[in-house]
Structures are given as structure tokens and as C-alpha cells.
Design a protein around this motif. Structure first.
Motif, PDB file in Angstrom:
ATOM      1  N   ALA A  90       5.153   7.216   5.866  1.00 55.28           N
ATOM      2  CA  ALA A  90       3.805   7.761   5.721  1.00 55.28           C
ATOM      3  C   ALA A  90       3.433   7.945   4.256  1.00 55.28           C
ATOM      4  CB  ALA A  90       3.710   9.093   6.468  1.00 55.28           C
ATOM      5  N   LEU A  91       4.347   8.479   3.457  1.00 54.32           N
ATOM      6  CA  LEU A  91       3.996   8.802   2.077  1.00 54.32           C
ATOM      7  C   LEU A  91       3.986   7.579   1.172  1.00 54.32           C
ATOM      8  CD1 LEU A  91       5.744  12.242   1.938  1.00 54.32           C
ATOM      9  CD2 LEU A  91       3.303  11.806   1.711  1.00 54.32           C
ATOM     10  N   LEU A  92       4.780   6.580   1.475  1.00 53.82           N
ATOM     11  CA  LEU A  92       4.662   5.323   0.729  1.00 53.82           C
ATOM     12  C   LEU A  92       3.314   4.665   1.000  1.00 53.82           C
ATOM     13  CD1 LEU A  92       8.272   3.910   1.154  1.00 53.82           C
ATOM     14  CD2 LEU A  92       7.178   4.485  -1.019  1.00 53.82           C
ATOM     15  N   GLU A  93       2.866   4.737   2.261  1.00 54.64           N
ATOM     16  CA  GLU A  93       1.542   4.202   2.589  1.00 54.64           C
ATOM     17  C   GLU A  93       0.456   4.965   1.834  1.00 54.64           C
ATOM     18  OE1 GLU A  93       1.013   4.355   6.790  1.00 54.64           O
ATOM     19  OE2 GLU A  93       2.655   2.961   7.219  1.00 54.64           O
ATOM     20  N   LEU A  94       0.554   6.283   1.814  1.00 54.14           N
ATOM     21  CA  LEU A  94      -0.458   7.082   1.130  1.00 54.14           C
ATOM     22  C   LEU A  94      -0.431   6.854  -0.375  1.00 54.14           C
ATOM     23  CD1 LEU A  94      -0.282  10.452   3.090  1.00 54.14           C
ATOM     24  CD2 LEU A  94      -2.100   8.747   3.145  1.00 54.14           C
ATOM     25  N   ARG A  95       0.755   6.640  -0.936  1.00 65.04           N
ATOM     26  CA  ARG A  95       0.825   6.368  -2.370  1.00 65.04           C
ATOM     27  C   ARG A  95       0.018   5.121  -2.714  1.00 65.04           C
ATOM     28  NH1 ARG A  95       6.422   5.012  -5.479  1.00 65.04           N
ATOM     29  NH2 ARG A  95       6.181   3.122  -4.215  1.00 65.04           N
ATOM     30  N   GLU A  96       0.119   4.096  -1.884  1.00 64.68           N
ATOM     31  CA  GLU A  96      -0.646   2.881  -2.142  1.00 64.68           C
ATOM     32  C   GLU A  96      -2.134   3.101  -1.901  1.00 64.68           C
ATOM     33  OE1 GLU A  96       0.598   0.157  -3.588  1.00 64.68           O
ATOM     34  OE2 GLU A  96       2.338   1.495  -3.718  1.00 64.68           O
ATOM     35  N   ARG A  97      -2.465   3.850  -0.873  1.00 64.77           N
ATOM     36  CA  ARG A  97      -3.871   4.086  -0.547  1.00 64.77           C
ATOM     37  C   ARG A  97      -4.570   4.878  -1.641  1.00 64.77           C
ATOM     38  NH1 ARG A  97      -4.743   6.794   5.117  1.00 64.77           N
ATOM     39  NH2 ARG A  97      -3.463   4.986   5.642  1.00 64.77           N
ATOM     40  N   TRP A  98      -3.826   5.781  -2.296  1.00 63.73           N
ATOM     41  CA  TRP A  98      -4.426   6.638  -3.321  1.00 63.73           C
ATOM     42  C   TRP A  98      -4.260   6.085  -4.730  1.00 63.73           C
ATOM     43  CZ3 TRP A  98      -7.460  10.931  -3.073  1.00 63.73           C
ATOM     44  CH2 TRP A  98      -7.722  11.423  -1.781  1.00 63.73           C
ATOM     45  N   ARG A  99      -3.595   4.960  -4.860  1.00 62.91           N
ATOM     46  CA  ARG A  99      -3.374   4.384  -6.182  1.00 62.91           C
ATOM     47  C   ARG A  99      -4.716   4.130  -6.877  1.00 62.91           C
ATOM     48  NH1 ARG A  99       1.161   2.263  -8.210  1.00 62.91           N
ATOM     49  NH2 ARG A  99       2.125   2.109  -6.126  1.00 62.91           N
ATOM     50  N   GLY A 100      -4.793   4.537  -8.146  1.00 59.10           N
ATOM     51  CA  GLY A 100      -6.024   4.402  -8.886  1.00 59.10           C
ATOM     52  C   GLY A 100      -6.906   5.629  -8.836  1.00 59.10           C
ATOM     53  N   ARG A 101      -6.639   6.524  -7.887  1.00 60.07           N
ATOM     54  CA  ARG A 101      -7.368   7.784  -7.834  1.00 60.07           C
ATOM     55  C   ARG A 101      -6.446   8.948  -8.170  1.00 60.07           C
ATOM     56  NH1 ARG A 101      -9.915   8.372  -2.137  1.00 60.07           N
ATOM     57  NH2 ARG A 101      -8.071   7.173  -1.493  1.00 60.07           N
ATOM     58  N   LEU A 102      -5.371   9.079  -7.409  1.00 62.14           N
ATOM     59  CA  LEU A 102      -4.411  10.151  -7.633  1.00 62.14           C
ATOM     60  C   LEU A 102      -3.015   9.540  -7.656  1.00 62.14           C
ATOM     61  CD1 LEU A 102      -4.455  13.658  -5.965  1.00 62.14           C
ATOM     62  CD2 LEU A 102      -2.328  12.369  -6.122  1.00 62.14           C
ATOM     63  N   ASP A 103      -2.321   9.663  -8.786  1.00 63.28           N
ATOM     64  CA  ASP A 103      -0.969   9.130  -8.912  1.00 63.28           C
ATOM     65  C   ASP A 103      -0.008  10.011  -8.116  1.00 63.28           C
ATOM     66  OD1 ASP A 103      -1.791   7.116 -10.631  1.00 63.28           O
ATOM     67  OD2 ASP A 103      -1.543   8.356 -12.404  1.00 63.28           O
ATOM     68  N   LEU A 104       0.758   9.389  -7.228  1.00 63.12           N
ATOM     69  CA  LEU A 104       1.666  10.123  -6.354  1.00 63.12           C
ATOM     70  C   LEU A 104       3.102   9.717  -6.628  1.00 63.12           C
ATOM     71  CD1 LEU A 104       1.805  12.158  -4.018  1.00 63.12           C
ATOM     72  CD2 LEU A 104       1.571  10.232  -2.431  1.00 63.12           C
ATOM     73  N   GLN A 105       3.934  10.689  -7.052  1.00 59.55           N
ATOM     74  CA  GLN A 105       5.357  10.456  -7.280  1.00 59.55           C
ATOM     75  C   GLN A 105       6.155  11.063  -6.123  1.00 59.55           C
ATOM     76  OE1 GLN A 105       6.558  11.863 -11.159  1.00 59.55           O
ATOM     77  NE2 GLN A 105       5.070  10.563 -12.234  1.00 59.55           N
ATOM     78  N   LEU A 106       7.219  10.373  -5.710  1.00 58.88           N
ATOM     79  CA  LEU A 106       7.981  10.753  -4.534  1.00 58.88           C
ATOM     80  C   LEU A 106       9.428  11.075  -4.909  1.00 58.88           C
ATOM     81  CD1 LEU A 106       6.694   7.925  -2.130  1.00 58.88           C
ATOM     82  CD2 LEU A 106       5.666  10.162  -2.583  1.00 58.88           C
ATOM     83  N   VAL A 107       9.927  12.209  -4.399  1.00 59.71           N
ATOM     84  CA  VAL A 107      11.293  12.660  -4.671  1.00 59.71           C
ATOM     85  C   VAL A 107      12.034  12.808  -3.352  1.00 59.71           C
ATOM     86  CG1 VAL A 107      12.724  14.426  -5.774  1.00 59.71           C
ATOM     87  CG2 VAL A 107      10.403  13.992  -6.633  1.00 59.71           C
TER      88      VAL A 107
END
Length: 431
Positions: A142-159
Motif C-alpha cells: 500500500a505505501l509503495l503505491e502511495l509513494r508513487e501516487r504522491w511523487r512530485g507533491r509530497l516526498d514519502l520516505q519509508l522505514v
């Protein structure tokens, strides 16, 4: 599209090379006229000194959330923990984890990302429960999908958040390689109870040494939950610092929480902070969750509230950011992903002074640098002109009441995060 704005900004968020700006006022603010074209700053000019400048809107550059838990956000109602203890939070977290699906994570996390974006957040680092099982795969999907969907608007880093010993197992190393391939970080929990002798028990040292070596091999940053406790002061931080200095690890390492450090005698605290600076460790303080969880005594109001010793760490040269941590989950039932509310809470809770550079840095420049973002949030000629413009005109007004705001991204005003109409102070912006 061009846009001209007259605002008051913290001097620390304006290019230090701009030598024609006046000295900041008592609030650390400078009144300027900013001209933008296509979302980029074309000029920053000082406004002539006049009394009306005091009535200009206070503005910040978009803020950074350095520590979140998107995978579990919004679960507080279904998995409540009103007793507020760590054991209860963990038990409810584990119950929720056993029922987690990719669709549930996607919906909850997307809702929080949308709110945070409209509140003025431009980047976020989130920890993901990664100890194994179907819920781990569902959360990462789910969060990898959201990282791509939000790319360019909100940078999302995953730990990847897993027990330290997990990284010593074959399945842990396999997960670490996947996380490194996704551009993520490795995480874990280092905290009490520790062995009664020495800095920490042998298992902690072995697991931490193995994780440091694994991160080094993979070129993967670390973000660890360390000493989120009000007992055995600073044991985990001291162990990590010693190992990093001995082994000269080069990967970026963040220590989140570091609460029990504050219970050390001042001289020992200062020595440990100086060692952390030499080890180039960064710290994320998390006052919302830690004020809620720590210092609890049955039937009593807490008198000792352990939290990261921000100002001592800053004096030693440690980079410190402040984050929101949990949002409406078993670890903290409140929060809404609003960085301005976090700032308003942290100022009295942590005795930060927003008019000073070190008081505002944990929410702006330090958070940007800790996440390694391309933009540190400072306005420069030719750089991004993104802004969060507030209905408050000074820090006192900001602390007195929740301000309304307008968020400017890439030259466009976003719709409001709330349903209220903007205040008269903000209504004329963008016209």
C-alpha cells in the motif's frame, strides 16, 4: 504566472546571502516583498520600515514530518488504548496488525497524506511495521503505491520497523535487501529493559552491531526508536553512540525519541550529547506521543515527563527535528497531521522559542536536512517559492489560537484543509 506577496518570514528561512535585508524584529521576523514566476522566486526585497508591516501575515515555507506511522493511523477507535500505557499500546497494535489489509492501509494513509498536504507538509518519513507475516507485505504494498501516487507533491520516505534481532535472521536480511532496493531505510527498537550491568545486554549489542553492518553493506540509512522510556536513562543512545564511534559507520543514522536521556545528570547528558555529535547522529523528538505515554503512574498526575533534551542536543551540535509520530492510533489517540498544531504544542511542551533560529529549525531546515531533501526550505533567488501563509501576524497570535492558512505550491494556491473560509487577512492573497 507571476505573483507578488508581502509577508513576514523568519530570517532563518531567507537566504543568508541576502545582505540588503534589515535586522529581524523581536520575533525574529523580516518584512519582505517576494516576487514569484512559475513557482520560483525571482526577487526578495525588504519592505520600507513602517508600522503597517506588523500587520502582514506570518509565513513559513512548507514543513516536513520526519517521523510518522501511516500504516496504523486512524485505528484508535477500533483498537483503543485509553489507559495510555506502552504495554496496552503494543497489545492493541499487535491486534490491529493481525487484521491489517493493503486496502485498509491505503485508505487510512491516503486520508492522512491528503490532510497533511493541505496543512502544508511537503515531505514525510513513515515507519512501517515489518516484523513479518501478511500484514507486513500488505503495508509495504500500500505505501509503495502511495509513494508513487504522491511523487512530485509530497516526498514519502519509508522505514522498515522490526525487532533488532529480526535483521540477524535470513528473512530479515532478505527484507533489508528489498527495502534497500526500494530506496527505504532500516529501523528497529532499542530500549529498556536493559541488563542491570553494563550499557546494555549482549543481545542488544550483537543485534545492533549486525544491523549497523547490514546497513553499511547495503548503503541504507537507519532510523531507530531509541530509549522511548522514562527509566534507565540514555542506555540505548550510549550503546549506539559507542558502537558507531568504534566502527566508524558512514550511513546516516537517526535516533527517534531519546526520551530517557533527559533524566541523566546534566554533566553526563552534555558528555553524551557531545559524543552523539561526533558520531553524527541525528535526533527526532516526538512530544505528542511521548507526553501521552510516558511518566504515567496509576491514579496520579505525572510530575516527570521524559522527552528528548532538544536544547542540550542542539548546543552540542546534534541536528534535531520535531515530528508528530502517531496520529489517532493505539499509541496516541489524537493528532491530525497538522504541522502547525505540532509547533503550537511543542513550543510550551519543549520550551522552544520560535523567534530564535534554533527554536524554529526543528520544524523547518533541520527536518529537511535530516531527511536529505533537495530543498532545505530556505527561500533563495531561483529556488522554490512554496509557502504556508498564516492568518497570524506574529508568534504570540500563532500560539494564542489555531491559525487559518493558505498553502502555495508551485505557484498555485491549494484548497483549504478545513471547511472554514480564510480570514480577511488571507482573503486578498493571490488576487
Amino acid at each position: 504566472m507571476s505573483l507578488a506577496l508581502e509577508l513576514r518570514l523568519p530570517r532563518s528561512l531567507l537566504d543568508p546571502r541576502l545582505n540588503d535585508l534589515p535586522s529581524p524584529d523581536a520575533d525574529g521576523l523580516v518584512a519582505v516583498r517576494i516576487l514569484q514566476e512559475s513557482g520560483l522566486v525571482r526577487s526578495i526585497e525588504p519592505l520600507p520600515p513602517q508600522p503597517s508591516n506588523a500587520g502582514l501575515p506570518l509565513a513559513l515555507t512548507p514543513l516536513v514530518e520526519p517521523h510518522a506511522h501511516l500504516d496504523k493511523t486512524g485505528t484508535a477507535q477500533a483498537f483503543p488504548n485509553w489507559d495510555g500505557g506502552m504495554a496496552g499500546a503494543l497489545a492493541q497494535n499487535q491486534r490491529e496488525h493481525g487484521q491489517r489489509s493493503a486496502n485498509a492501509v491505503r485508505q487510512r494513509a491516503e486520508a492522512l497524506l491528503e490532510r497533511s498536504w493541505r496543512y502544508g507538509v511537503r515531505a514525510m518519513r513513515t515507519h512501517i511495521d515489518s516484523g513479518g507475516g501478511p500484514a507486513t507485505e500488505a503495508s509495504w504494498q500500500a505505501l509503495l503505491e502511495l509513494r508513487e501516487r504522491w511523487r512530485g507533491r509530497l516526498d514519502l520516505q519509508l522505514v522498515a520497523l522490526a525487532p533488532l534481532e529480526h535483521w540477524l535472521r535470513p528473512e530479515g536480511e532478505a527484507l533489508a535487501r528489498r527495502v534497500a532496493g526500494w530506496g527505504g531505510l532500516l529501523g528497529g527498537v532499542l530500549g529498556p529493559p536493559y541488563a542491570s550491568r553494563g550499557w546494555a545486554n549482549g543481545q542488544d549489542q550483537e543485534a545492533l552491531t549486525g544491523l549497523l553492518a547490514l546497513a553499511e553493506r547495503l548503503g541504507c540509512g537507519l532510523d531507530l526508536h531509541v530509549d522511548e522510556a522514562d527509566s534507565q536513562p540514555g542506555r540505548g543512545v550510549a550503546l549506539l553512540t559507542r558502537l558507531v564511534l568504534e566502527q566508524r559507520r558512514a550511513v546516516a543514522i537517526t535516533c527517534s525519541h531519546c526520551c530517557s536521556m533527559a533524566l541523566l545528570p546534566q554533566a553526563r547528558l552534555e558528555r553524551l550529547a557531545e559524543q552523539m555529535a561526533r558520531a553524527q547522529l541525528a535526533v527526532v523528538a516526538l512530544p505528542f506521543t511521548n507526553q501521552w505515554l510516558l511518566g504515567r503512574r496509576p491514579g496520579q498526575t505525572p510530575v516527570q515527563r521524559a522527552q528528548a533534551p532538544i536544547r542540550s542536543l542542539q548546543r552540542a551540535g546534534v541536528r534535531v527535528a520535531v515530528g508528530g509520530d502517531n496520529v489517532q492510533d493505539p499509541w496516541f489517540p489524537g493528532g491530525d497531521g497538522d504541522p502547525i498544531e505540532l509547533l503550537r504544542f511543542a513550543v510550551p511542551a519543549c520550551h522552544l522559542v520560535p523567534s530564535q533560529r534554533q527554536g524554529i529549525a526543528p520544524f523547518t531546515r533541520a527536518s529537511s536536512e535530516l531527511l536529505g531533501l533537495d530543498w532545505d526550505g530556505v527561500l533563495r533567488l531561483g529556488g522554490p517559492g512554496d509557502l504556508v501563509v498564516l492568518s497570524a501576524t506574529n508568534w504570540t497570535e500563532l500560539l494564542a489560537r489555531t491559525p487559518q492558512r493558505r498553502v502555495l505550491r508551485a505557484g498555485q494556491w491549494l484548497g483549504p484543509a478545513e471547511t472554514e473560509l480564510p480570514s480577511p487577512l488571507l482573503a486578498k492573497l493571490g488576487q
